[in-house]
Design a protein around this motif. Structure first.
Motif, PDB file in Angstrom:
ATOM      1  N   ALA C 260      20.151 -11.483 -20.737  1.00 13.74           N
ATOM      2  CA  ALA C 260      18.965 -10.438 -21.060  1.00 13.74           C
ATOM      3  C   ALA C 260      18.153 -10.197 -19.804  1.00 13.74           C
ATOM      4  N   LEU C 261      18.176 -10.884 -19.062  1.00 13.41           N
ATOM      5  CA  LEU C 261      17.197 -10.785 -17.769  1.00 13.41           C
ATOM      6  C   LEU C 261      17.640  -9.681 -16.891  1.00 13.41           C
ATOM      7  N   PHE C 262      18.845  -9.867 -16.400  1.00 19.93           N
ATOM      8  CA  PHE C 262      19.341  -8.829 -15.385  1.00 19.93           C
ATOM      9  C   PHE C 262      19.280  -7.284 -15.814  1.00 19.93           C
ATOM     10  N   PRO C 263      19.704  -6.918 -17.039  1.00 21.96           N
ATOM     11  CA  PRO C 263      19.686  -5.675 -17.404  1.00 21.96           C
ATOM     12  C   PRO C 263      18.190  -5.336 -17.610  1.00 21.96           C
ATOM     13  N   GLY C 264      17.419  -6.123 -18.178  1.00 25.15           N
ATOM     14  CA  GLY C 264      16.009  -5.768 -18.336  1.00 25.15           C
ATOM     15  C   GLY C 264      15.266  -5.538 -16.976  1.00 25.15           C
ATOM     16  N   LEU C 265      15.853  -6.395 -16.022  1.00 25.97           N
ATOM     17  CA  LEU C 265      15.325  -6.095 -14.785  1.00 25.97           C
ATOM     18  C   LEU C 265      15.577  -4.713 -13.962  1.00 25.97           C
ATOM     19  N   ALA C 266      16.846  -4.358 -14.167  1.00 21.39           N
ATOM     20  CA  ALA C 266      17.232  -3.249 -13.698  1.00 21.39           C
ATOM     21  C   ALA C 266      16.644  -2.099 -14.310  1.00 21.39           C
ATOM     22  N   ILE C 267      16.366  -2.191 -15.743  1.00 21.55           N
ATOM     23  CA  ILE C 267      15.420  -1.076 -16.214  1.00 21.55           C
ATOM     24  C   ILE C 267      13.995  -0.930 -15.613  1.00 21.55           C
ATOM     25  N   LEU C 268      13.468  -2.262 -15.637  1.00 20.14           N
ATOM     26  CA  LEU C 268      12.187  -2.288 -15.053  1.00 20.14           C
ATOM     27  C   LEU C 268      12.053  -1.761 -13.480  1.00 20.14           C
ATOM     28  N   LEU C 269      12.856  -2.093 -13.083  1.00 21.84           N
ATOM     29  CA  LEU C 269      12.804  -1.686 -11.455  1.00 21.84           C
ATOM     30  C   LEU C 269      13.057  -0.217 -11.214  1.00 21.84           C
ATOM     31  N   THR C 270      14.097   0.297 -12.302  1.00 19.69           N
ATOM     32  CA  THR C 270      14.384   1.695 -11.813  1.00 19.69           C
ATOM     33  C   THR C 270      13.412   2.409 -12.118  1.00 19.69           C
ATOM     34  N   VAL C 271      12.700   2.216 -13.296  1.00 23.55           N
ATOM     35  CA  VAL C 271      11.434   2.814 -13.865  1.00 23.55           C
ATOM     36  C   VAL C 271      10.469   2.696 -12.791  1.00 23.55           C
ATOM     37  N   LEU C 272      10.043   1.598 -12.387  1.00 22.23           N
ATOM     38  CA  LEU C 272       8.986   1.385 -11.451  1.00 22.23           C
ATOM     39  C   LEU C 272       9.207   1.871 -10.298  1.00 22.23           C
ATOM     40  N   GLY C 273      10.633   2.152  -9.739  1.00 19.51           N
ATOM     41  CA  GLY C 273      10.841   2.694  -8.710  1.00 19.51           C
ATOM     42  C   GLY C 273      10.322   4.169  -8.703  1.00 19.51           C
ATOM     43  N   LEU C 274      10.905   4.920  -9.893  1.00 13.94           N
ATOM     44  CA  LEU C 274      10.487   6.091 -10.048  1.00 13.94           C
ATOM     45  C   LEU C 274       9.203   6.622 -10.191  1.00 13.94           C
ATOM     46  N   ASN C 275       8.405   5.794 -10.836  1.00 12.17           N
ATOM     47  CA  ASN C 275       7.023   5.902 -11.285  1.00 12.17           C
ATOM     48  C   ASN C 275       6.186   5.923  -9.867  1.00 12.17           C
ATOM     49  N   LEU C 276       6.689   4.811  -8.987  1.00 13.71           N
ATOM     50  CA  LEU C 276       6.017   4.435  -7.688  1.00 13.71           C
ATOM     51  C   LEU C 276       6.130   5.903  -6.715  1.00 13.71           C
ATOM     52  N   MET C 277       7.535   6.328  -7.062  1.00 18.34           N
ATOM     53  CA  MET C 277       7.900   7.484  -5.966  1.00 18.34           C
ATOM     54  C   MET C 277       7.235   8.901  -6.658  1.00 18.34           C
ATOM     55  N   GLY C 278       7.046   8.768  -7.711  1.00 22.29           N
ATOM     56  CA  GLY C 278       6.160  10.092  -8.543  1.00 22.29           C
ATOM     57  C   GLY C 278       4.927   9.871  -7.896  1.00 22.29           C
ATOM     58  N   ASP C 279       4.254   8.932  -8.077  1.00 22.35           N
ATOM     59  CA  ASP C 279       2.696   8.686  -7.529  1.00 22.35           C
ATOM     60  C   ASP C 279       2.819   9.051  -6.032  1.00 22.35           C
ATOM     61  N   GLY C 280       3.502   8.504  -5.341  1.00 16.60           N
ATOM     62  CA  GLY C 280       3.769   8.910  -3.890  1.00 16.60           C
ATOM     63  C   GLY C 280       3.929  10.182  -3.509  1.00 16.60           C
ATOM     64  N   LEU C 281       4.960  10.950  -4.512  1.00 15.42           N
ATOM     65  CA  LEU C 281       4.933  12.273  -4.166  1.00 15.42           C
ATOM     66  C   LEU C 281       3.973  12.995  -4.411  1.00 15.42           C
ATOM     67  N   ARG C 282       2.998  12.630  -5.476  1.00 21.15           N
ATOM     68  CA  ARG C 282       1.742  13.283  -5.912  1.00 21.15           C
ATOM     69  C   ARG C 282       0.800  13.388  -4.688  1.00 21.15           C
ATOM     70  N   ASP C 283       0.748  12.090  -4.210  1.00 20.47           N
ATOM     71  CA  ASP C 283      -0.212  12.026  -2.996  1.00 20.47           C
ATOM     72  C   ASP C 283       0.177  12.810  -1.771  1.00 20.47           C
ATOM     73  N   LEU C 284       1.397  12.887  -1.491  1.00 16.44           N
ATOM     74  CA  LEU C 284       2.075  13.743  -0.517  1.00 16.44           C
ATOM     75  C   LEU C 284       1.511  15.090  -0.486  1.00 16.44           C
ATOM     76  N   PHE C 285       1.993  15.631  -1.556  1.00 16.31           N
ATOM     77  CA  PHE C 285       1.733  17.005  -1.919  1.00 16.31           C
ATOM     78  C   PHE C 285       0.179  17.523  -2.156  1.00 16.31           C
ATOM     79  N   ASP C 286      -0.450  16.321  -2.386  1.00 11.33           N
ATOM     80  CA  ASP C 286      -1.883  16.651  -2.885  1.00 11.33           C
ATOM     81  C   ASP C 286      -2.815  15.662  -2.289  1.00 11.33           C
ATOM     82  N   PRO C 287      -2.975  15.752  -1.101  1.00  9.80           N
ATOM     83  CA  PRO C 287      -3.785  14.539  -0.434  1.00  9.80           C
ATOM     84  C   PRO C 287      -5.144  14.508  -1.157  1.00  9.80           C
ATOM     85  N   LYS C 288      -5.736  15.667  -1.550  1.00  8.53           N
ATOM     86  CA  LYS C 288      -6.904  15.578  -2.414  1.00  8.53           C
ATOM     87  C   LYS C 288      -7.037  14.373  -3.616  1.00  8.53           C
ATOM     88  N   LEU C 289      -5.648  14.321  -4.025  1.00 11.57           N
ATOM     89  CA  LEU C 289      -5.660  13.351  -5.402  1.00 11.57           C
ATOM     90  C   LEU C 289      -5.151  11.889  -5.032  1.00 11.57           C
TER      91      LEU C 289
END
Lengths: 528, 315, 293, 493
Positions: C260-289
């Motif tokens: 149960a651990l490894f598939p759960g971690l796979a989901i967690l890390l992928t979603v985390l990665g995408l969210n972090l990337m989304g936040d990063g992109l937002r900052d990148l495109f919009d330094p004011k935010l």
């Protein structure tokens, strides 16, 4: 002893130097005007006094306010000072008030923060403060919310908050820049009265020489974070030392040379134009109301003429502009350009449209940031049936850019690589590229610093000579209209109240409103 | 305000009408015959026909739709094919679990999110801010059913602090019932709290950079005072929107969590009803949920007016 | 989470500077790295996996991590690492196509509504969006799969439908601010119609918004796919999927936690990665935010 | 809920994990996967109904014992006429329904006539097909006349579908069942639990418990967790065999492994090409490794079978050798049959884990011989509609839990569409044969026929796994019919 003394103030934000060696002082009862173009550091000087600086700001030097060394005070000590000993009025009255609290509440808060008084007592004193700024309770109850007030009234509330505790120093940061000229005059009068009544010192910050010179006892001129000139007003204007201040003053009063060759044939004929908008229903099943923005306006613009259209915000000049450009259909009357209607049937007439172009106010919002200059400039080609391609297109772009003082190589750049003034040149190039007969200049120089503005006005005068262009110059700024137009129209509440040759309108206004406008406009002192 | 309310109500009614048609059509094309399911593999054709007649499955599409909608308008949600009890009664019972669970989870999420969001915003850029944001980032990313599984292993199987699931019934004691809802509520609240904390923080940062906060500071308010007295209430509007969305999500969205903890809630009822082809239950409950979402959104919009006087005075 | 404002959009055309800033953003680099790992794992799985994921090897069932099976084996003796690799493929494909559906329908609708702001059409589009939002998404997903049968394709459709209003709203609100811009007015003066303006001027300037939101919807899509396949409504066996791996491992979690651990971690890390990337992109495109949400 | 919770609840506090020992516990909570749709055993096939009501609430003329034997129920004894056409049942005296009305011969007549009526919704109408007449001779005697001699008639009357109901309470039977059993219906929280309480006026040996709660936990994980957390005392037909070693190792619990009547088969659509060719079906049988399925899907719990008959039945013939695992032979058979490989076929799998897991393993095994089984997981509703009634499938896995149901192979319209006239004749003969030895011989013959024809691939006999607290006694170990007979259950002293 000075009320406020700033000595050798340096300010850095992060690693960026903002102020260098700034010194100035304000005595009790004295009005000191600080003048400078955008980026000159004038507002940051004010915020240093308030100690409301952005994060990462480091100030050196000394700022003494009423015996306190501001730069060494702790935050609680500063809080005790702000609002109490020093009040501040800001530029943008529309956003300076908390939208969800009543005005009485917000004014009373100043008192409650600093004095141990009951809420009722504070409200009573808030009522007084509001009355002093000419918002008497019978017309403006304390329970009003900011959105129920006009811009000028909101600015009065901000002032009431600032003076509620009768501070010793009032800092006004561009307090009237966002306001119409008549409102501006009232606010300035109010500020002056309050200063005189309370014996306050006032630090007045503005980009507008005329505004400050009317009011100030002393003037400080700043440029790129430094003070370049200081002296009593109005004497200083006749004895300017620094080349920058001299050029600034010159730009403020600059009148471009124009050779006028007006033909007698009307190029644009506007007759009995009406335009109204539907307003929301008052009751669920009631009829929607209608607001008439333009009520039967008629005028002619002759070929080669530069015509001014003056009015305050909401007078209908923007609506009229859009109607002339063929962006909106009118409900009554007719608009003819070179004898042809801008609207045929219900669709705009391309043949007519290609004869006119427009330049907008905001140099930053006028261009799609994702396109390069060549593509931006070529946009009006869309109006041509056979737009030029290849070499011919290149030539047209080059010609347009060079004629506004840019280089052919600029065509490969993106818009963010240009300054505000350069962008306005590109906007003019865009208007010129299809060789129109008429250019509408919609507040085209209002957002520019005075020196840049002078250059653009010169450019416009040149171009009109060179290409025989006609201009319709729409502006709220009387001084600009006065120097660039041959004839002008004064618009109020959807109607033209006065029209005539510019000089005549200005020197001998007939309509009371025109008179009011002209009287309200701040003047620079006559130069020696 | 009244006009605003009335127009919103009208569009609400239209939305519900459209939703009812969509739901009815979707459920109509659901394969699987409830009669067969009820009678099982050895049932004979005539028995099935008799049952279908009994269940009212033989009328025309249009007449069935009308009788369904008409029934709902009069509070009659029909009778469950499988349980033979009125759907309204079943929903009523299930709601006594789903609603408290949703409220419990929402309360938890708000209680966590508000302080966390405000703290992070007021200490922007600090280690506290980075820490809170990091945790919420994890909270958003963690699949809640997985988190629920892990909690069951730790708290129910190993520590035996909580029961692994089920619901004793409110008549067996308030605290006992609340206890049995605790793990599910935490599982549901974790991602919601993370989202809410992030929205709270970003909304607060937005308002903190507004001019009127600077005006307040110029009056002599400290940073803290400006935040609590001026920024917070203004920052609430987006937060309210999210809370409204989350509430309606929690009401129905606990399906998976209700399954993990075998709670007889609304979500589980729909899931079971879909597998059992208990069409009338599916239709009615989905419709109710849509109604709940639309109604909650409506209430949220009305509640903006409480926060913002600009809306109170007729747009 | 998503209040990017179109009028804060930076100019494009400075790719070098953008890359430089991108590499400095911690969340962007971390997020992109995590995302990349899983995308690579998915791509590699087309060519090679340590073991065949459809092969069953009962003799080796439920083995913990070892040199042979770095993440252990499941109850059929399949290699969990291989299954996670192939599962990444399913999750990513489902979420990606679902975002594609949301954009393909939502963006034109949003542009159209903004171009005709205040008209009946705008009203219909926006009310339609509200209506879709009002449906409990998981219930509808269950209904869709109940009607058309469980499969990855139907999971895509179910998730995709709920992406449409997200993109429609975002596009509309972004486009509305842009329609106020003087350059749009200039284009109208140049005689350009609403459709042309939408494509030439509006669309390019909402792409940053769309990329950021797309990243976030992508991560939500991964979570939704995991949820659907957890209840058995996603990709069907023998295709492995993370959600189903979790569901199947559930009863064994107490004695074989690695399942149960490894598939759960796979989901967690992928979603985390995408969210972090989304936040990063937002900052990148919009330094004011920067630093917001 | 358990007593632990009741006490904690009464104490009104949140005492985490408190486990209060009780002098003598008199109630029990039973977990089971499926919730009954309603509680009328005479109008639905759902085993979950019998699970709750059989022998607890409702009783029939005869009844199954824990070992599957048929013994006296409400009929204390019965006589059979010489020609085997007339059965006379002598009813127990003084039996009362839970609502206080008397149970007499008229109720029996009503029940049997209702079940065999034209418009009857009874799911097992065939049980009553042979009855031509039911007469109440006197208040305590009922005479049933059959059209053909039927040695299995008392067996048929033991089914849950043949229980005795009262005309007075028949209208509310689905939600408030009124029977004669040792327990009475108390409360039903739909979607969660059904509560029964002791019938103080039971005519026979009274129940040893005061209250029984059936709790419905469909999810195997939740089933495990609920047992481990001691939320339930017994889990009947525990769905997760993988957890049994843990229960075995835990002194708090005991695990009972018994037999059921559930022949688990890979059903084959005999009318669908190429499975209409016996060689292809035989190939499928040889491609399958039963032990691997039992180990992989059932974690070792299950007895391999080679035909459709319960191994614990004395008439069972072990034919597993005839369809041993031999992939090479399977490939050869496929080649002989001229099947082009890979052969793509549809395999539908209903929800139980034996089907879902077994299906995956079988798909992998079939792939080895070139048959690509495309798995389609379906809910029961879809399985019944598409697979069972629509016959839109090639392969499917299901457990046939009805006792002695080899006769389904005589129904050509049954979902595996096996049509063999000889076999049908054989079953017809069994139906009318009352000599036990002859019946036994014919049953063995029938098993051989369907094994020879490789109608389906026979996998294993489903075990009955019951997990219970160590102190619970008197549970049925086997499941001759679906029932959770609680009458003898009690807590150890």
């Amino acid at each position: 002893m000075s009320l406020l003394r700033i000595e050798k103030l340096d300010l850095d934000i992060g690693k960026r130097p903002i102020l260098r060696d700034v010194s100035l002082s304000v005595d009790p009862g004295q009005i000191v005007g600080v003048i400078g173009e955008s980026g000159s550091g004038k507002s940051m000087t004010a915020f240093t006094v308030m100690q409301l600086l952005p994060e990462g700001a480091v100030a050196r030097g000394s700022v003494t306010l009423d015996g306190h060394d501001i730069l060494t005070l702790s935050e609680p000590e500063l809080c005790a000072l702000r609002g109490n000993k020093v009040g501040m009025v800001f530029q943008e009255p529309m956003t300076a008030l908390n939208p969800i609290r009543s005005i009485g509440d917000q004014v009373a808060e100043t008192i409650l923060i600093h004095e141990r008084v009951s809420k009722t007592e504070a409200l009573n004193r808030a009522r007084e403060a509001l009355a002093r700024v000419e918002l008497p309770e019978d017309r403006f109850p304390l329970t009003r919310y900011p959105h129920e007030l006009s811009g000028g009234q909101r600015q009065r509330v901000v002032i009431a908050m600032a003076i509620a505790l009768r501070p010793k120093l009032l800092i006004a940061d561009e307090p009237t820049t966002a306001l119409d000229v008549t409102t501006q005059a009232q606010i300035l009068k109010l500020l002056e009265r309050l200063v005189r009544e309370d014996g306050m010192g006032m630090l007045m910050i503005s980009h507008d020489l005329a505004v400050v010179s009317d009011l100030a006892d002393e003037i400080v001129i700043m440029r790129s974070g430094e003070v370049v000139e200081r002296g009593p007003c109005p004497v200083i204007f006749s004895a300017l030392q620094h080349p920058y201040s001299i050029s600034l003053l010159a730009a403020s009063t600059h009148a471009p040379d124009r050779s006028v060759q007006v033909e007698d044939t009307p190029l644009l004929r506007v007759s009995e134009v009406r335009r109204s908008y539907r307003t929301p229903r008052k009751t669920l099943f009631g009829k929607p109301g209608a607001f008439e923005a333009v009520k039967g306006v008629s005028f002619d613009l002759k070929k080669g003429e530069s015509l001014g259209l003056v009015g305050e915000s909401g007078c209908g000049k923007s609506t009229l502009t859009r109607a002339i450009l063929g962006l909106e259909e009118v409900q009554g009357g007719e608009i003819l350009l070179a004898g042809e209607p801008v609207f045929t049937g219900h669709s705009p007439n391309r043949d007519v449209r290609r004869k006119m172009q427009v330049v907008f106010q905001d140099p930053y919002g006028s261009f799609n940031p994702r396109h390069r200059v060549d593509r931006l400039v070529c946009e009006p080609f869309h109006l041509l049936d056979t737009p030029p391609t290849g070499k011919a297109r290149d030539r047209a772009i080059e010609e347009a850019l060079t004629s506004v003082g840019l280089t052919a190589a600029d065509r490969y750049k993106y818009i963010h690589e240009f300054s505000g003034g350069q962008r306005q040149r590109i906007a003019i190039a865009r208007a010129l590229i299809i060789k129109p007969e008429l250019i509408l200049l919609d507040e085209a120089v209002s957002a520019l610093d005075v020196q840049v503005r002078a250059q653009i006005l010169d450019l416009l005068a040149d171009l009109s000579d060179q290409f025989g262009l006609s201009y319709l110059f729409i502006s709220h700024d009387l001084s600009v209209v006065r120097v660039i137009t041959d004839r002008c129209l004064v618009m109020k509440a959807g109607e033209i109240v006065e029209q005539g040759p510019t000089e005549q309108v200005f020197s001998n206004p007939q309509h009371p409103y025109t008179r009011e406008l002209i009287a309200a406009a701040p003047d620079l002192p006559e130069l020696a | 305000m009244l006009r605003y309310t009335l127009t919103r109500l009208l569009s609400l009614a239209v939305s519900l009408a459209v939703a009812s048609v969509v739901i009815f059509m979707a459920v109509e094309i659901l394969p699987g015959d409830p009669a067969t399911l009820m009678l099982g593999v050895n049932a004979q054709e005539d028995t099935l026909a008799a049952l279908r007649e009994q269940l009212g499955l033989n009328g025309s599409l249009w007449s069935r739709y009308l009788s369904w909608v008409g029934g709902m308008l009069t509070g009659d949600f029909g009778t469950s094919y499988t349980y033979r009890t009125p759907v309204a009664e079943m929903v009523g019972e299930r709601l006594w679990i789903s609603l408290p669970l949703a409220i419990y989870a929402l309360t938890l999420s708000t209680l966590i999110a508000f302080p966390a969001g405000i703290w992070a915003a007021s200490k922007r850029g600090s280690a506290a801010d980075v820490g809170v944001m990091g945790v919420t980032q994890l909270g958003v990313a963690i699949p809640n059913f997985w988190f629920a599984m892990l909690m069951v292993v730790v708290f129910a199987i190993n520590l035996r602090w909580f029961s692994a699931g089920g619901f004793p019934g409110w008549d067996k004691g308030f605290w006992l019932s609340m206890k049995s809802l605790t793990l599910p509520a935490i599982a549901l609240a974790l991602p919601q709290a993370s989202i809410l904390a992030r929205v709270m923080r970003s909304s607060l940062l937005d308002t903190l950079s507004e001019d009127f906060v600077r005006t307040a500071r110029a009056k002599g308010l400290s940073k803290r005072q400006a935040l609590w007295r001026h920024a917070l209430r203004n920052a609430l509007i987006p937060v309210l929107t999210i809370i409204g969305l989350q509430f309606s999500f929690l009401l129905a969205g606990g399906i998976i969590i209700e399954n993990v903890f075998y709670l007889p809630g609304l979500g589980r009822m729909i899931f079971q009803a879909v597998s059992a082809r208990d069409l009338i239950v599916v239709e009615s409950v989905v419709m109710l949920l849509v109604f709940a979402v639309i109604a909650v959104n409506f209430l949220v919009e009305i509640s903006y007016a409480l926060v913002d006087p600009r809306l109170r005075h007729g747009r | 989470m998503t209040d990017l404002r179109a009028d804060h959009l930076p100019p494009s055309g400075a790719p070098v500077r953008l890359w430089g800033r991108a590499l400095k953003s911690r969340s962007l680099v971390l997020g992109a790295a995590l995302t990349l790992i899983f995308v690579l794992a998915a791509l590699v799985s087309f060519l090679w996996t340590p073991f065949d994921v459809t092969g069953i090897d009962i003799a080796n069932k439920i083995k913990g991590p070892s040199a042979r099976n770095p993440l252990g084996t499941d109850h059929f003796g399949r290699d969990i690492l291989s299954m996670i690799m192939v599962g990444a493929r399913v999750s990513i494909a489902v979420a990606f196509v679902a975002v594609g559906i949301g954009m393909a329908f939502g963006v034109p609708l949003g542009l159209w509504a903004a171009a005709r702001k205040g008209s009946l059409l705008d009203e219909v589009i926006m009310r339609g969006n509200d209506l879709v939002f009002a449906f409990p998404s998981l219930v509808i997903a269950i209904l869709i799969t109940a009607i058309f049968g469980p499969s990855a394709v139907n999971a895509i459709v179910a998730i995709g439908i709920f992406n449409i209003p997200v993109f429609a709203r975002l596009t509309r609100s972004g486009a509305l601010t842009l329609w106020q811009k003087d350059y749009v007015l200039a284009a109208r003066v140049a005689g350009k119609g609403a459709a042309r303006i939408s494509v030439e001027h509006i669309l390019p300037n909402v792409t940053n918004l769309l990329i950021v939101q797309g990243t976030i919807q992508f991560s939500l899509g991964i979570l939704a796919e995991a949820g659907l396949s957890y209840v058995g409504l996603g990709a069907q066996p023998p295709t492995p999927s993370w959600g189903r791996m979790l569901a199947e491992s559930q009863t064994m979690i107490s004695f074989a936690p690695h399942m149960a651990l490894f598939p759960g971690l796979a989901i967690l890390l992928t979603v985390l990665g995408l969210n972090l990337m989304g936040d990063g992109l937002r900052d990148l495109f919009d330094p004011k935010l920067r630093g917001r949400s | 809920m358990t007593n632990r919770f009741t006490t904690v609840g009464l104490a009104g506090g949140l005492i985490f994990g408190a486990s209060v020992a009780f002098a003598q516990q008199a109630d029990i909570t039973i977990g089971q996967q499926l919730e009954p749709p309603h509680l009328d055993p005479t109008s639905a096939a759902a085993g979950a109904i019998d699970q709750v009501v059989y022998s607890n609430i409702f009783e029939g003329l005869t009844r199954f014992g824990p070992d599957g034997s048929v013994g006296p129920g409400l009929a204390r004894s019965w006589d059979v006429s010489e020609d085997g056409l007339t059965y006379t049942f002598h009813l127990a005296e003084g039996v009362k329904f839970h609502d206080g009305t008397t149970m007499d011969a008229e109720d029996v007549v009503f029940s049997l006539n209702r079940a065999r009526a034209e418009d009857s919704a009874n799911a097992q109408k065939a049980l009553f097909a042979g009855i031509t007449d039911v007469v109440a001779t006197d208040a305590a005697t009922v005479t049933v006349t059959l059209s053909n001699p039927d040695g299995a008639f008392p067996f048929k009357m033991a089914w849950g579908d043949a229980v005795i109901v009262a005309p007075e309470s028949i209208d509310g039977i689905k939600t408030t069942p009124i029977g004669t059993g040792a327990f009475m219906f108390d409360n039903w929280v739909e979607g969660d639990r059904i509560e029964l309480k002791k019938n103080p006026e039971y005519w026979g040996e009274p129940a040893m418990l005061d209250a029984v709660t059936f709790k419905f936990i469909s999810d195997p994980t939740a089933a495990f967790a609920s047992m481990m957390a001691e939320d339930v005392d017994v889990f009947a037909a525990f769905p997760a065999p993988e957890n049994l070693p843990q229960f075995d190792a835990d002194p708090r619990f005991k695990v009972l492994v018994g037999s059921t009547e559930g022949e688990t088969i890979l059903a084959i659509n005999n009318k669908q090409a190429p499975f209409d060719n016996v060689k292809v079906r035989e190939a499928v049988a040889h491609a399958i490794n039963r032990q691997e399925i039992i180990d992989g899907a059932q974690f070792g719990y299950g007895t391999p079978i080679g035909t459709h008959f319960a191994p614990h039945n004395p008439d069972y013939v072990d034919l597993t050798g005839q369809s041993g695992y031999d992939p090479e032979k399977a490939k050869m058979l496929l080649e002989e049959a001229g099947v082009t490989l890979p052969l793509k076929v549809k395999m539908t799998l209903p929800p139980p884990s034996y089907a879902r897991r077994g299906g995956e393993i079988i798909a992998a095994q079939l792939r080895q011989v070139g048959i690509e089984a495309q798995i389609e997981n379906v809910e029961w509703a879809q399985w019944l509609e598409g697979t069972f009634r629509g016959k839109d499938y090639a392969l499917t896995i299901v457990s046939h839990t009805e006792p002695m149901d080899i006769n389904i192979y005589a129904r050509p319209d049954y979902y595996f569409q096996y049509d063999n006239a000889d076999f049908q004749a054989l079953i017809a003969k069994i139906d009318v044969e009352s000599d036990p030895a002859a019946r036994s011989e014919m049953f063995k013959q029938a098993q051989q026929v369907i094994a020879d024809d490789y109608v389906n691939a026979y996998l294993f006999q489903l075990p009955l796994i019951t997990v219970a607290k160590a102190g619970v006694e008197g549970l049925w170990e086997n499941a001759p019919t679906q029932a959770a007979d609680m009458t003898a259950v009690h807590w150890a002293e």
